[in-house]
Design a protein around this motif. Structure first.
Motif, PDB file in Angstrom:
ATOM      1  N   ARG A   1       0.835  -1.204   0.000  1.00  0.00           N
ATOM      2  CA  ARG A   1       0.000   0.000   0.000  1.00  0.00           C
ATOM      3  C   ARG A   1       0.872   1.257   0.000  1.00  0.00           C
ATOM      4  O   ARG A   1       0.594   2.218  -0.722  1.00  0.00           O
ATOM      5  CB  ARG A   1      -0.912  -0.025   1.218  1.00  0.00           C
TER       6      ARG A   1
ATOM      7  N   GLY B   1       0.938   3.810  -2.941  1.00  0.00           N
ATOM      8  CA  GLY B   1       0.445   5.110  -2.519  1.00  0.00           C
ATOM      9  C   GLY B   1       1.456   6.229  -2.670  1.00  0.00           C
ATOM     10  O   GLY B   1       1.087   7.370  -2.952  1.00  0.00           O
TER      11      GLY B   1
ATOM     12  N   TYR C   1       0.720   9.631  -4.543  1.00  0.00           N
ATOM     13  CA  TYR C   1       0.929  10.904  -3.844  1.00  0.00           C
ATOM     14  C   TYR C   1       1.770  11.862  -4.687  1.00  0.00           C
ATOM     15  O   TYR C   1       1.420  13.036  -4.836  1.00  0.00           O
ATOM     16  CB  TYR C   1       1.604  10.638  -2.501  1.00  0.00           C
TER      17      TYR C   1
ATOM     18  N   VAL D   1      -0.573   7.634   3.648  1.00  0.00           N
ATOM     19  CA  VAL D   1      -0.635   6.356   2.942  1.00  0.00           C
ATOM     20  C   VAL D   1       0.665   5.576   3.076  1.00  0.00           C
ATOM     21  O   VAL D   1       0.695   4.358   2.864  1.00  0.00           O
ATOM     22  CB  VAL D   1      -0.991   6.592   1.449  1.00  0.00           C
TER      23      VAL D   1
ATOM     24  N   PRO E   1      -4.957   6.007   5.987  1.00  0.00           N
ATOM     25  CA  PRO E   1      -4.072   6.067   4.816  1.00  0.00           C
ATOM     26  C   PRO E   1      -4.787   6.510   3.543  1.00  0.00           C
ATOM     27  O   PRO E   1      -4.310   7.406   2.841  1.00  0.00           O
ATOM     28  CB  PRO E   1      -3.554   4.633   4.700  1.00  0.00           C
ATOM     29  N   TRP E   2      -5.932   5.891   3.238  1.00  0.00           N
ATOM     30  CA  TRP E   2      -6.615   6.207   1.982  1.00  0.00           C
ATOM     31  C   TRP E   2      -7.450   7.469   2.084  1.00  0.00           C
ATOM     32  O   TRP E   2      -7.546   8.235   1.107  1.00  0.00           O
ATOM     33  CB  TRP E   2      -7.480   5.033   1.542  1.00  0.00           C
ATOM     34  N   SER E   3      -8.053   7.728   3.230  1.00  0.00           N
ATOM     35  CA  SER E   3      -8.809   8.970   3.384  1.00  0.00           C
ATOM     36  C   SER E   3      -7.869  10.172   3.354  1.00  0.00           C
ATOM     37  O   SER E   3      -8.219  11.240   2.848  1.00  0.00           O
ATOM     38  CB  SER E   3      -9.627   8.958   4.675  1.00  0.00           C
TER      39      SER E   3
ATOM     40  N   LEU F   1      -5.084  10.297   1.585  1.00  0.00           N
ATOM     41  CA  LEU F   1      -4.774  10.482   0.170  1.00  0.00           C
ATOM     42  C   LEU F   1      -5.951  11.131  -0.560  1.00  0.00           C
ATOM     43  O   LEU F   1      -5.766  11.932  -1.484  1.00  0.00           O
ATOM     44  CB  LEU F   1      -4.439   9.128  -0.465  1.00  0.00           C
ATOM     45  N   GLY F   2      -7.171  10.808  -0.097  1.00  0.00           N
ATOM     46  CA  GLY F   2      -8.354  11.441  -0.666  1.00  0.00           C
ATOM     47  C   GLY F   2      -8.392  12.935  -0.409  1.00  0.00           C
ATOM     48  O   GLY F   2      -8.827  13.714  -1.270  1.00  0.00           O
TER      49      GLY F   2
END
Length: 255
Positions: A154, A158, A162, A217, A228-230, A232-233
């Motif tokens: 990940r 990621g 990024y 991330v 991690p993903w939120s 990056l969101g």
């Protein structure tokens, strides 16, 4: 003309994308900044790991997974330069008028430039993330992480996403202000300094800054309300806002 026809007329085409690649390839500063994303991120990480990597478990940072991408802040600076210079070249010497002569649809031209920047950034970013992790951990001795460890794949993937988002963020801002130099002069200090200042003044707000949020991330254990993903969101939302502002500027201003 229907909505579908409008959308189709604005979509990038192979010839336009090819011309954008030629522009990037032929501009030394633009291509050099893209290659610097890899060189800075991987090079600094490997050199640091070789120098102090085996001294203690947290030699590259308390979060060992994030420490595996020690050079990411240097790489993001190069990503800012790539996105900014790739777009700013259109606003020098009447280049935008020439481009609009070849591609009269401003939205198509803008999207083609964004897709070219995104595609190249993503390819270089993924290669950078993989090489940075593998080569850096080769010098960590008994403290090395493996690709199969929790969160590593990940983080590798990621990190490339990024870097792509940071390049697009700066590209959108360059289209908005029509100056790559101004974008680099403002955005680089913003990414390096402002999140820490905001975090001190407004408790917890610093985590929503584009760099702090996106870099989650690459963390083994995220702190705060973002994962991690939120995280990056959140960076993606910053990027979309910048690209939208740049698109409006290109559509409404004179060439």
């Amino acid at each position: 003309m229907g909505v579908a026809s409008v959308i189709t007329a604005a979509l990038p085409t192979a010839p336009v994308l090819r011309s954008e690649w030629i522009k990037i390839r032929s501009a030394r500063a633009v291509l050099g900044s893209l290659l610097a994303v890899f060189a800075a991120t991987a090079g600094i990480t490997v050199l640091t790991a070789a120098a102090i990597g085996t001294s203690e478990p947290g030699a590259l940072g308390e979060d060992r997974l994030f420490g595996a991408f020690f050079g990411i802040n240097f790489g993001q600076t190069a990503a800012v330069a790539f996105g900014a210079t790739a777009f700013a070249a259109e606003f020098r010497g009447g280049a935008l008028r020439v481009s609009l002569t070849a591609v009269p649809n401003r939205t198509r031209l803008y999207l083609s430039k964004a897709v070219a920047v995104a595609g190249l950034s993503f390819l270089v970013g993924q290669l950078t993330g993989l090489v940075t992790f593998v080569a850096g951990q080769a010098f960590m001795g008994e403290y090395a992480l493996a690709l199969g460890d929790p969160g590593t794949l990940r983080a590798v993937f990621g990190s490339g996403v990024y870097l792509t988002l940071i390049a697009l963020l700066s590209a959108g801002l360059a289209a908005l202000v029509r100056s790559g130099t101004l974008v680099m002069g403002l955005l680089i200090p913003f990414l390096l300094i402002v999140p820490f200042v905001v975090g001190q003044v407004m408790d917890g707000a610093g985590q929503f800054m584009p760099d702090r949020a996106g870099q989650l991330v690459m963390h083994a254990h995220a702190e705060g309300s973002l994962g991690p993903w939120s995280g990056l969101g959140v960076t993606a939302l910053w990027t979309l806002a910048a690209l939208a502002g740049g698109w409006l500027a290109v559509r409404r201003r004179d060439a």
